[in-house]
Design an enzyme around this catalytic site. Structure first.
Site, PDB file in Angstrom:
ATOM      1  CB  CYS A 196      36.770  47.254  40.921  1.00 30.67           C
ATOM      2  SG  CYS A 196      36.451  48.787  41.834  1.00 30.67           S
TER       3      CYS A 196
ATOM      4  CG  ASP B 243       0.614  21.700  47.517  1.00 29.49           C
ATOM      5  OD1 ASP B 243       1.324  20.837  48.032  1.00 29.49           O
ATOM      6  OD2 ASP B 243       0.247  22.742  48.105  1.00 29.49           O
TER       7      ASP B 243
ATOM      8  CB  CYS C 227      32.344  47.464  43.025  1.00 33.61           C
ATOM      9  SG  CYS C 227      33.141  46.883  41.502  1.00 33.61           S
TER      10      CYS C 227
ATOM     11  CB  CYS D 181      33.517  47.783  38.015  1.00 35.50           C
ATOM     12  SG  CYS D 181      35.013  48.766  38.166  1.00 35.50           S
TER      13      CYS D 181
ATOM     14  CB  CYS E 202      31.558  50.084  40.332  1.00 35.11           C
ATOM     15  SG  CYS E 202      33.133  50.609  41.055  1.00 35.11           S
TER      16      CYS E 202
ATOM     17  NE  ARG F  98      44.653  46.785  39.188  1.00 28.54           N
ATOM     18  CZ  ARG F  98      45.009  47.684  38.302  1.00 28.54           C
ATOM     19  NH1 ARG F  98      45.377  47.287  37.085  1.00 28.54           N
ATOM     20  NH2 ARG F  98      45.027  48.971  38.598  1.00 28.54           N
TER      21      ARG F  98
END
Length: 489
Positions: A65, A437, A68, A34, A38, A63
């Protein structure tokens, strides 16, 4: 940061979105990873493991989530802040180099061996370039699955997978869903196959006025425009031209992409993110700048200013030379003439945009006598163009900032203002500074800061390493079109 366990735990327990993209939390009991923010109930501390990248978590067997969507979190700000080998490598991978040139091509651009690049990435990120590119391909595949009705075979090819099998296996292992199941959940609408609408996340806060104001006020006709609340511009991508429309929203940037080839999707997204500086860490920047009593009120009034960068570093370099010692309007006029004479015509599905900005190869043979500018600037322009075309100066995503500065300064007619402008907007150096500048000098005078270059540079030491962001706050202190959100015609 992923090695600082206590700090990571506090971020997860407080669901702190500021750390999304800095690290990823893998949960041993669920097998998922996550982002820190999350919304689910935080796991027990003993079940948390922290990873520096999505690729590292995926390689460890976790794997993504489904709540989220950690694969879609903002990118780590480290890769824009740092100039070392790992940061340069990550910028190139995000730009699609592994997909187009492979790992040997990536290493060649960096000037290192494949083994050295692999070793450095694994030591810091827990994954090699192929795994990191695979994670990027997985996210590209998810976007195509959820936002188009393309056949899955075409999605696999466009996302950069070598086979349908590797596409299916990757999607299933990363998202715990098959490609068909992902599409069924998303229910995409039927739109042209090469036109996509995506959300670009960022770390809050973000003040968009000077960001979009600068891009539009300096925009080159035919290449850029503001229409219906969106900044639109053409892009030169590896497989063909594209048109992108970017519009700010409170929690994301809406991007509408018209691509010639869907294989360019991840590269286009990466360049849009760099253009708008969306992977910045505004809290870290503003905390540092606010320690200066002069800047503190400016930061408090409009926190989260970003540096307007570029989608094409070589284009920015040419435009920086055109802008030497002239007004914004004059610089736009010079650039527009180059576009009409040397730019590549494109078809804009919505009308309005007509060309890609000419690349250095197209400008090498330009006739200086046709340029309405002083002879010295003509020589500077042709010298810079030749250096870019010959590869003498590298402004790409993996460029070495220090080496590029040295090579630019060695070119006749290229001084510190031009070099720092290129460093700030093309290279993305967060510490680039423009003490000479005119806008910075005017703002410094109005705020009671020193106006001499040496004295202002000395004062600005306390702003490091975020002087490019201090430049934005100083510019924004003045009344100029670059500081205002454009009004749609």
């Amino acid at each position: 940061m992923h090695t600082e366990t206590e700090r990571c735990v506090r971020a997860v327990q407080s669901k702190d979105a500021r750390f999304d993209g800095w690290f990823y939390t893998a949960v041993l009991t669920t097998g998922i990873y996550c982002r820190p923010s999350c919304p689910v109930v935080p796991p027990k501390v003993e079940n948390m493991r922290f990873h520096p990248s999505a690729a590292s978590a995926q390689q460890a067997g976790f794997r993504a989530c489904k709540r989220c969507r950690p694969d879609a979190s903002p990118g780590s700000p480290q890769w824009n802040e740092r100039a070392d080998l790992v940061a340069r490598t990550m910028r190139l991978i995000a730009d699609g180099v592994v997909d187009t040139d492979g790992v040997p091509g990536l290493a060649a651009r960096l000037g290192y061996s494949v083994r050295q690049v692999e070793r450095q990435l694994r030591a810091e990120l827990g994954a090699g370039p192929l795994a990191i590119a695979r994670a990027q391909r997985a996210q590209t595949a998810r976007l195509l699955i959820e936002t188009t009705t393309l056949p899955m075979g075409e999605v696999a090819l466009a996302a950069g997978f070598a086979s349908i099998r590797s596409f299916n296996d990757t999607v299933r292992s990363v998202f715990a869903l098959t490609p068909t199941e992902l599409r069924a959940k998303a229910k995409p609408v039927n739109t042209p196959a090469t036109t996509l609408s995506v959300r670009l996340p960022f770390r809050a806060p973000l003040t968009p006025d000077n960001l979009f104001g600068h891009l539009v006020a300096t925009g080159v006709p035919g290449v850029e425009e503001w229409r219906d609340g969106a900044y639109r511009r053409t892009l030169r991508l590896p497989h063909g031209p594209a048109v992108v429309a970017l519009s700010p929203h409170p929690d994301h940037i809406a991007a509408r992409l018209a691509l010639s080839d869907l294989r360019d999707l991840s590269t286009a997204i990466s360049r849009c993110r760099r253009l708008l500086d969306l992977d910045a860490d505004p809290v870290a920047v503003d905390d540092q700048l606010a320690t200066d009593p002069v800047l503190a009120p400016l930061v408090a009034k409009s926190p989260g200013r970003r540096v307007p960068r570029t989608a094409d570093p070589e284009e920015l370099a040419v435009r920086a030379v055109l802008g030497q010692q002239v007004s914004t309007a004059a610089a736009r006029t010079h650039a527009a003439r180059l576009v009409l004479e040397h730019g590549e015509p494109i078809t804009d599905p919505e009308g309005g945009l007509t060309h890609l900005f000419p690349d250095p190869a197209a400008l090498v043979d330009l006739d200086p006598d046709r340029l309405a500018m002083p002879a010295t600037r003509k020589r500077t322009l042709t010298t810079v163009v030749r250096a870019l075309a010959d590869g003498e100066v590298d402004l790409g995503a993996g460029a070495d900032w220090a080496s590029t500065r040295e090579r630019l300064l060695a070119l006749p007619g290229v001084g510190p203002w031009t070099v720092e402008t290129i460093a700030m907007r093309a290279l993305g150096d967060p510490d680039a500074f423009l003490p000479t500048d005119l806008g910075i000098k005017a703002a410094a005078a109005a705020l009671g800061l020193p106006t001499g270059a040496s004295a202002l540079t000395a004062h600005a030491q306390q702003w490091r390493p975020w002087r490019a962001y201090a430049v934005q706050y100083l510019w924004a202190a003045m009344d100029h079109a670059v500081n205002r959100m454009p009004v749609s015609p």
